[in-house]
Design a protein around this motif. Structure first.
Motif: not given
Length: 360
Positions: A103-108, A256-258
């Motif tokens: 969730p934090q990675a997507v919100a960024t 990679a992003f997650v």
């Protein structure tokens, strides 16, 4: 339009609908049979070579060469399916460990709009019960493991029966056709199909190994946890023409992003893996393939879409070999030759001279 022509068109439509229904309903067995035929085609020349060898003054019996090949194929299929399932389990277990970061990675990604937008997205994602989706995915992974095991056993059985029947193939073909000249032509058509499919799979395997190895190296360089799994899955996905490379590139970028939550490093990984896929798929693959297949790119897309709709992901893997077989057969049936013209790259399908060349 006369009544007879209308009746013919109606019968063709009904026949197509019945065949399509059977393809869908019996897809598990038909996919296994198609896979077994491809494996049999890949190994039949090797068996013939082994059977021509001598141990001292004694030739290797055909049945012994076939049995040895069957044992090796069985071992290879079991090992490959085990490796694939291991990597799927690795991805699943790592995904569970990433749940808190996701969730934090997507919100960024929405931080550039405003801090309030980032917080809103984070609150929305945090309210989703992700664990239920993971449990569902885990159950599907368990079904996948069971399905692959059954599929592997069925393929081995089919390959065994094909090996057992191969000794009598020429006799059956001659008696079935009744015309030695026509039987020889059919034999050369089958040889042409086998050699073209074998060459396609050989080139695709080399390119997929190179691509998977390079993606693994990139993932290792950026210290991604799933480097091995990403390399293996990239290797597998590259057998799906056109679409597979796109899916593999996006998959690497998402992992990679997650894991990192850093858009800059994720963008770098995306660009590098995308460049690898482009160079290998658009330059190396066509250069090695040459004019061996002579298959239309648009025809490949149509075949991919059709067999993907009928047989799902396995159909995507089998779409090109099936299309090659269809094009070669249509090339030598006068009534179906227009189809071969449409499927060929330059509108120049095979003729009799190609069969002679392939048979030498």
């Amino acid at each position: 339009m006369d009544y007879g022509r209308i009746q013919t068109i109606a019968l063709v439509i009904i026949a197509f609908a019945v065949v399509l229904f059977l393809l869908v309903q019996a897809r598990f067995m038909l996919i296994a049979l198609a896979t077994a035929i491809i494996i049999f085609a890949l190994t039949s020349d090797v068996i013939n070579f082994i059977a021509r060898q001598k141990i001292g003054r004694v030739h290797v019996p055909n049945w012994l060469a076939s049995l040895g090949a069957l044992l090796l194929i069985s071992l290879a299929l079991i090992v490959l399916s085990t490796i694939f399932l291991t990597q799927v389990n690795t991805v699943l277990s790592t995904t569970i460990s990433y749940l808190e970061r996701a969730p934090q990675a997507v919100a960024t990604l929405f931080k550039w709009i405003s801090p309030e937008a980032e917080q809103t997205i984070l609150n929305s994602l945090s309210s989703i019960n992700i664990s239920s989706y993971v449990r569902t995915f885990a159950g599907q992974a368990g079904n996948l493991a069971s399905g692959i095991s059954s599929f592997t056993v069925l393929v081995i059985l089919f390959v065994g029966f094909l090996f057992a029947e191969r000794v009598w193939f020429d006799t059956k073909l001659n008696n079935l056709v009744g015309d030695p000249v026509q039987a020889d032509k059919i034999r050369r058509i089958i040889t042409s199909i086998i050699r073209r499919v074998n060459y396609y799979l050989l080139v695709k395997t080399v390119v997929s190994v190179v691509t998977g190895g390079m993606v693994f190296a990139v993932a290792k360089a950026f210290k991604l946890d799933l480097a091995s799994a990403l390399g293996v899955l990239t290797f597998v996905l590259n057998y799906i023409p056109n679409v597979g490379s796109i899916i593999a590139t996006v998959m690497v970028a998402l992992v990679a992003f997650v894991q990192t939550g850093d858009p800059t490093s994720t963008g770098a990984i995306f660009v590098i893996t995308g460049a690898i896929q482009f160079v290998n798929g658009s330059i190396l693959d066509p250069m090695m393939m040459g004019h061996a297949l002579r298959v239309s790119s648009f025809g490949i897309i149509i075949s991919l879409a059709f067999w993907g709709a009928v047989w799902g992901i396995p159909g995507m893997f089998l779409s090109v070999p099936i299309m090659v077989m269809l094009m070669v057969v249509c090339s030598h049936v006068p009534m179906l030759r227009p189809i071969a013209v449409l499927l060929s790259r330059q509108g120049l399908p095979d003729d009799e001279s190609d069969l002679i060349a392939n048979d030498l």
